[in-house]
Design a protein around this motif. Structure first.
Motif, PDB file in Angstrom:
ATOM      1  N   ASN A   1     102.403  60.673 110.628  1.00  0.00           N
ATOM      2  CA  ASN A   1     102.854  59.867 109.497  1.00  0.00           C
ATOM      3  C   ASN A   1     101.797  58.811 109.238  1.00  0.00           C
ATOM      4  O   ASN A   1     101.897  57.688 109.703  1.00  0.00           O
ATOM      5  CB  ASN A   1     104.208  59.219 109.829  1.00  0.00           C
ATOM      6  N   PHE A   2     100.757  59.194 108.506  1.00  0.00           N
ATOM      7  CA  PHE A   2      99.642  58.287 108.262  1.00  0.00           C
ATOM      8  C   PHE A   2      99.708  57.597 106.901  1.00  0.00           C
ATOM      9  O   PHE A   2      99.167  56.502 106.751  1.00  0.00           O
ATOM     10  CB  PHE A   2      98.307  59.033 108.363  1.00  0.00           C
ATOM     11  N   ASN A   3     100.307  58.240 105.897  1.00  0.00           N
ATOM     12  CA  ASN A   3     100.131  57.749 104.525  1.00  0.00           C
ATOM     13  C   ASN A   3     101.430  57.350 103.835  1.00  0.00           C
ATOM     14  O   ASN A   3     101.517  57.374 102.614  1.00  0.00           O
ATOM     15  CB  ASN A   3      99.399  58.788 103.683  1.00  0.00           C
ATOM     16  N   SER A   4     102.444  56.982 104.604  1.00  0.00           N
ATOM     17  CA  SER A   4     103.655  56.461 103.977  1.00  0.00           C
ATOM     18  C   SER A   4     103.341  55.119 103.316  1.00  0.00           C
ATOM     19  O   SER A   4     102.298  54.504 103.572  1.00  0.00           O
ATOM     20  CB  SER A   4     104.761  56.275 105.019  1.00  0.00           C
ATOM     21  N   LYS A   5     104.255  54.649 102.496  1.00  0.00           N
ATOM     22  CA  LYS A   5     104.062  53.369 101.811  1.00  0.00           C
ATOM     23  C   LYS A   5     103.830  52.240 102.806  1.00  0.00           C
ATOM     24  O   LYS A   5     102.952  51.389 102.621  1.00  0.00           O
ATOM     25  CB  LYS A   5     105.288  53.066 100.946  1.00  0.00           C
ATOM     26  N   GLY A   6     104.617  52.231 103.903  1.00  0.00           N
ATOM     27  CA  GLY A   6     104.455  51.196 104.913  1.00  0.00           C
ATOM     28  C   GLY A   6     103.108  51.247 105.601  1.00  0.00           C
ATOM     29  O   GLY A   6     102.520  50.204 105.928  1.00  0.00           O
ATOM     30  N   MET A   7     102.602  52.455 105.837  1.00  0.00           N
ATOM     31  CA  MET A   7     101.294  52.599 106.478  1.00  0.00           C
ATOM     32  C   MET A   7     100.179  52.094 105.571  1.00  0.00           C
ATOM     33  O   MET A   7      99.258  51.406 106.024  1.00  0.00           O
ATOM     34  CB  MET A   7     101.050  54.060 106.836  1.00  0.00           C
ATOM     35  N   VAL A   8     100.258  52.427 104.298  1.00  0.00           N
ATOM     36  CA  VAL A   8      99.239  51.969 103.343  1.00  0.00           C
ATOM     37  C   VAL A   8      99.243  50.442 103.272  1.00  0.00           C
ATOM     38  O   VAL A   8      98.186  49.797 103.269  1.00  0.00           O
ATOM     39  CB  VAL A   8      99.472  52.591 101.959  1.00  0.00           C
ATOM     40  N   GLU A   9     100.424  49.851 103.254  1.00  0.00           N
ATOM     41  CA  GLU A   9     100.522  48.398 103.220  1.00  0.00           C
ATOM     42  C   GLU A   9      99.927  47.771 104.480  1.00  0.00           C
ATOM     43  O   GLU A   9      99.276  46.720 104.413  1.00  0.00           O
ATOM     44  CB  GLU A   9     101.986  47.982 103.074  1.00  0.00           C
ATOM     45  N   ALA A  10     100.150  48.417 105.621  1.00  0.00           N
ATOM     46  CA  ALA A  10      99.616  47.894 106.878  1.00  0.00           C
ATOM     47  C   ALA A  10      98.092  47.893 106.876  1.00  0.00           C
ATOM     48  O   ALA A  10      97.454  46.911 107.271  1.00  0.00           O
ATOM     49  CB  ALA A  10     100.145  48.718 108.048  1.00  0.00           C
ATOM     50  N   LEU A  11      97.486  48.995 106.429  1.00  0.00           N
ATOM     51  CA  LEU A  11      96.026  49.063 106.402  1.00  0.00           C
ATOM     52  C   LEU A  11      95.458  48.107 105.361  1.00  0.00           C
ATOM     53  O   LEU A  11      94.406  47.493 105.579  1.00  0.00           O
ATOM     54  CB  LEU A  11      95.575  50.505 106.130  1.00  0.00           C
ATOM     55  N   GLN A  12      96.164  47.952 104.243  1.00  0.00           N
ATOM     56  CA  GLN A  12      95.702  47.011 103.227  1.00  0.00           C
ATOM     57  C   GLN A  12      95.732  45.582 103.753  1.00  0.00           C
ATOM     58  O   GLN A  12      94.823  44.788 103.494  1.00  0.00           O
ATOM     59  CB  GLN A  12      96.564  47.122 101.966  1.00  0.00           C
ATOM     60  N   TYR A  13      96.764  45.251 104.520  1.00  0.00           N
ATOM     61  CA  TYR A  13      96.832  43.906 105.121  1.00  0.00           C
ATOM     62  C   TYR A  13      95.648  43.688 106.059  1.00  0.00           C
ATOM     63  O   TYR A  13      95.039  42.610 106.061  1.00  0.00           O
ATOM     64  CB  TYR A  13      98.143  43.751 105.886  1.00  0.00           C
ATOM     65  N   TRP A  14      95.320  44.691 106.857  1.00  0.00           N
ATOM     66  CA  TRP A  14      94.180  44.578 107.774  1.00  0.00           C
ATOM     67  C   TRP A  14      92.908  44.291 106.977  1.00  0.00           C
ATOM     68  O   TRP A  14      92.139  43.387 107.321  1.00  0.00           O
ATOM     69  CB  TRP A  14      94.054  45.865 108.576  1.00  0.00           C
ATOM     70  N   ARG A  15      92.703  45.032 105.900  1.00  0.00           N
ATOM     71  CA  ARG A  15      91.514  44.782 105.091  1.00  0.00           C
ATOM     72  C   ARG A  15      91.571  43.406 104.428  1.00  0.00           C
ATOM     73  O   ARG A  15      90.556  42.699 104.356  1.00  0.00           O
ATOM     74  CB  ARG A  15      91.368  45.860 104.018  1.00  0.00           C
ATOM     75  N   ASP A  16      92.749  43.008 103.964  1.00  0.00           N
ATOM     76  CA  ASP A  16      92.880  41.724 103.277  1.00  0.00           C
ATOM     77  C   ASP A  16      92.527  40.545 104.173  1.00  0.00           C
ATOM     78  O   ASP A  16      92.075  39.504 103.683  1.00  0.00           O
ATOM     79  CB  ASP A  16      94.323  41.539 102.771  1.00  0.00           C
ATOM     80  N   LEU A  17      92.719  40.685 105.483  1.00  0.00           N
ATOM     81  CA  LEU A  17      92.365  39.597 106.391  1.00  0.00           C
ATOM     82  C   LEU A  17      90.892  39.222 106.247  1.00  0.00           C
ATOM     83  O   LEU A  17      90.525  38.047 106.391  1.00  0.00           O
ATOM     84  CB  LEU A  17      92.673  39.992 107.835  1.00  0.00           C
ATOM     85  N   GLY A  18      90.052  40.216 105.945  1.00  0.00           N
ATOM     86  CA  GLY A  18      88.637  39.930 105.721  1.00  0.00           C
ATOM     87  C   GLY A  18      88.291  39.718 104.264  1.00  0.00           C
ATOM     88  O   GLY A  18      87.632  38.740 103.901  1.00  0.00           O
ATOM     89  N   SER A  19      88.759  40.611 103.395  1.00  0.00           N
ATOM     90  CA  SER A  19      88.317  40.595 101.993  1.00  0.00           C
ATOM     91  C   SER A  19      89.068  39.594 101.128  1.00  0.00           C
ATOM     92  O   SER A  19      88.503  39.042 100.178  1.00  0.00           O
ATOM     93  CB  SER A  19      88.474  42.004 101.399  1.00  0.00           C
ATOM     94  N   LYS A  20      90.332  39.320 101.433  1.00  0.00           N
ATOM     95  CA  LYS A  20      91.145  38.425 100.611  1.00  0.00           C
ATOM     96  C   LYS A  20      91.326  37.051 101.264  1.00  0.00           C
ATOM     97  O   LYS A  20      91.038  36.019 100.650  1.00  0.00           O
ATOM     98  CB  LYS A  20      92.511  39.057 100.354  1.00  0.00           C
ATOM     99  N   TYR A  21      91.799  37.062 102.511  1.00  0.00           N
ATOM    100  CA  TYR A  21      92.071  35.789 103.187  1.00  0.00           C
ATOM    101  C   TYR A  21      90.821  35.165 103.800  1.00  0.00           C
ATOM    102  O   TYR A  21      90.822  33.961 104.117  1.00  0.00           O
ATOM    103  CB  TYR A  21      93.129  35.996 104.269  1.00  0.00           C
TER     104      TYR A  21
END
Length: 431
Positions: free
Chosen positions: A226-246
């Motif tokens: 289960n790699f690409n559920s909505k929750g998984m996509v949100e989790a990976l986006q949060y990880w990226r946002d820690l660097g790119s957004k925050y």
């Protein structure tokens, strides 16, 4: 009588109680990984020496083979070359593949007494999730861990934050990390607020974010992901946002192997890393170290990690019985306590925390209880058939997202389809 002497006598008593070991000389080969660093080889050598002292008819050759992948490859190569290998510590997530290929045999085959059964039932259930299948036990936890959050309490104080209140949610972590970032006069970053490693074991870190989203990476049989559920996509986006957004950690990838030193050099105020680093961090830090469970989003949690002991389907009956006795010796409460105290890895049973030595240790170093307490909300590490290939496609998706080469959804959609192809083939081949 000192601690080591008591342990040796305990090992002797345990060994004498274990039947069916010949008085003849028995030679065992044990492959062992060193994945986190520190003087682990000296510790293991000392434990093996104590076992040999208590078992004069058994000689153990410990072969240190590098990281977990190196250990698996070298142990299997030795078997294929016709050499006898009786036991090895390998990835807990290798169990399905090892079982499927007939390389390992269940510990249940050697459980003959009530004492044997009590030992087999003594381990924390969260650690056994990657050691049992089809009602049998193939892996015994030894070098086991969870991911914890290390943080610099002095940096918290300097930033006006309470050093005894680490962030407990994703939102709090991003906010706290932003206050911990320190810039120089020229605008360069002298200290980041947070670092999460994305090389080495990126799938492991992602497993934590997935658990915190209330998701699981795979089914218990290891046949679906289960790699690409909505929750998984949100989790990976949060990880990226820690660097790119925050902007609280570097964009791109962060090296697993050098992150501990980055933390010790105060280049980051917080880091996610294995509890297996605890002893080294506590011994080498020049600042006040805090350790906390990972923050929650929908729920808290971390995957377990690390290595299990396996019994290799190789050698004589007497050798295999002796290997079983070695594993029992190495995972007894006193030995597990010794191992945890000297490394930071989790004690594998409640009995290990009930020893006098461990009680004294955690009184002086309460940070050692964090990973154990997190086992209550822990989940199994990503484990499937063809696990190496499945982990690789997920690792690639994570790194492609963090480096900006792909969106989280595109990367995880691709990882899901690739993993499904791999697992369809594996399931077909196993029929």
């Amino acid at each position: 009588m000192d601690f080591k002497s008591k342990l040796s006598l305990l090992g002797l008593a345990t060994t004498l109680a274990a039947a069916n070991v010949s008085a003849e000389q028995i030679d065992l080969t044990m492959y062992y990984p060193v994945a986190v660093g520190g003087s682990l080889t000296k510790i293991v050598d000392g434990m093996v020496d104590d076992f040999e002292e208590a078992n004069p008819g058994v000689n153990v050759k410990a072969i240190y083979a590098g990281n977990y992948n190196d250990t698996r490859v070298k142990a299997l190569a030795a078997l294929n070359a016709g050499e006898s290998v009786q036991t090895s510590v390998m990835f807990s997530i290798d169990m399905l593949a090892l079982k499927n290929s007939g390389v390992i045999r269940p510990f249940d085959d050697f459980v003959k007494t009530k004492e044997d059964q009590q030992w087999l039932d003594s381990f924390y259930p969260a650690l056994m999730a990657n050691g049992q299948v089809d009602g049998k036990t193939y892996g015994i936890p030894f070098q086991r861990s969870t991911i914890v959050m290390y943080y610099n309490k002095d940096a918290f104080r300097d930033a006006g934050l309470n050093p005894d209140q680490p962030p407990k949610t994703w939102d709090e972590m991003a906010d706290v990390a932003s206050k911990l970032v320190k810039k120089s006069a020229d605008g360069n970053t002298d200290r980041w607020g947070l670092m999460i490693p994305s090389t080495g074991y990126p799938y492991w870190m992602f497993g934590a974010l997935a658990k915190q989203q209330g998701e699981t990476l795979m089914n218990s049989a290891g046949t679906k992901v289960n790699f690409n559920s909505k929750g998984m996509v949100e989790a990976l986006q949060y990880w990226r946002d820690l660097g790119s957004k925050y902007k609280v950690m570097p964009e791109g990838t962060i090296e697993w192997g050098t992150l501990r030193q980055e933390f010790l050099e105060q280049n980051t105020a917080m880091m996610w890393h294995s509890t297996g680093n605890l002893a080294a961090v506590m011994q080498n830090a020049s600042f006040d170290v805090g350790v906390a469970q990972l923050p929650a989003h929908i729920e808290p949690g971390s995957p377990t990690g690390g290595g299990n002991f396996y019994l290799i389907n190789s050698g004589t009956d007497a050798e295999q019985q002796a290997a079983y006795n070695l594993v029992k010796f190495m995972t007894s409460p006193e030995r597990s306590a010794q191992w945890s105290i000297t490394t930071g890895y989790v004690g594998v049973s409640q009995a290990s925390y009930d020893t006098a030595e461990m009680k004294e240790h955690v009184k002086n170093q309460p940070q050692a209880l964090v990973a154990r307490d997190q086992l209550k909300v822990a989940t199994a590490e990503l484990a499937t058939y063809e696990s190496g290939r499945v982990r690789r496609v997920l690792d690639d998706a994570i790194q492609a997202t963090l480096t900006g080469q792909s969106t989280a959804k595109e990367a995880l959609d691709s990882a899901q389809s690739q993993a499904e192809r791999v697992l369809r083939r594996a399931n077909r081949d196993s029929l």
